[in-house]
Design a protein around this motif. Sequence first.
Motif: not given
Length: 388
Positions: A81-82, A84-86, A115
């Motif tokens: 998740r981190q 993808r968000r980045h 995200e």
Amino acid sequence: MRALIHVHHLLGTGHAVRAAALGRALVAAGVEVVLVAGNRLPPTLDTSGLTVAELPPAHAADASFRTLLQESGAPIDDGWRQERRHQLLALLTEVAPDIILTETFPFGRRMLAFELEPMLQAARDRASRPLIAASVRDILVRKEDAAKEQAMAETARRLFDLVLVHADPRLVRLSDSFPFEAEIADLVCYTGFVHEPSGLLPPAGDGEDEVVVSCGGGPVGAELLRAALAARPLSKLAGGACWRLLVGRTHDAATLAALAALAAQAGDGVVVEPARPDFPGLLKRARLSVSQAGYNTVLDILAARVPAVLVPFAEGSETEQRQRAASLASRGVAEVVDPEALTPESLAAACDRCLTRPPAGLEADLAGATRSAAILIDAAQRRGRDEP
């Protein structure tokens, strides 16, 4: 002018097909478009003119849509998740869009809020804020908990400028499947259905007076194809026709091989092959269509004006295809077989009922892609003029 379109199809491919069509319409109107894909796009998808940016892909484990799996098969985790968000925030900075379009969210895909909400909030905080719009199909999947639907409306009100509903309001309205439409009525724009006529012509003879059986672009529908094979000899009005079974490209090779073996046992008059990009052309020549009731398939049926039997996908908590199929049946456009009552006998009987009655056409606005592009461009231009 630049646009960023975010799409993440989880099981079938209809969301990606619709998002790409909207992107191509924007490109045709002079907009540079980046299509951000959260899952691997189908190889047959037309992305001409679009810049495709792929995020780490994930797909639904099953029709419940409760679990997302990475490409490796492992469940997604906080590290995934981190990342993808980045990547999505980096794309926002790189593209600096004038238009942001999210496919389905916030009226679905809530598992992607991790995200999308940070990206949309970052976009709203930019000195030159882009137009932010949601893209939704004609019918939403109903939630058992009304509080979840209320939260969708609240998110739309908080983060979005427009909600594009890809439907003809003469036939279906957002309120038919979303009880809180009144709370966002000033955001809603009906665009017409998003359907692009296919210029692909099948080879001579293919589809001519055939029964074309399809199951969409996802890994579901094998039961419908097996029932169709067994239904052919039971149909009094279609049993003598060639039945062409189109197997979704995300089915595994074993499914295709098993169906082909059953077809060989059935003798002449049955063709089993992978789904084809000239599917709309086959329908225009066909005697009958047998399919599920997905958005894109139904629009191809309406455009071809072919008699149709619909077996809606209804696994898990899915309500969308049942509602769409029932709407068409009430207008005399299709026969419907309840998926829970699907047998070779019930399918053959539905085919014969469909071919007995006079064909019923349905006038529908199918210019949704072009109209969506015009709405987005006009709204973005007006926002630019109104900025201090």
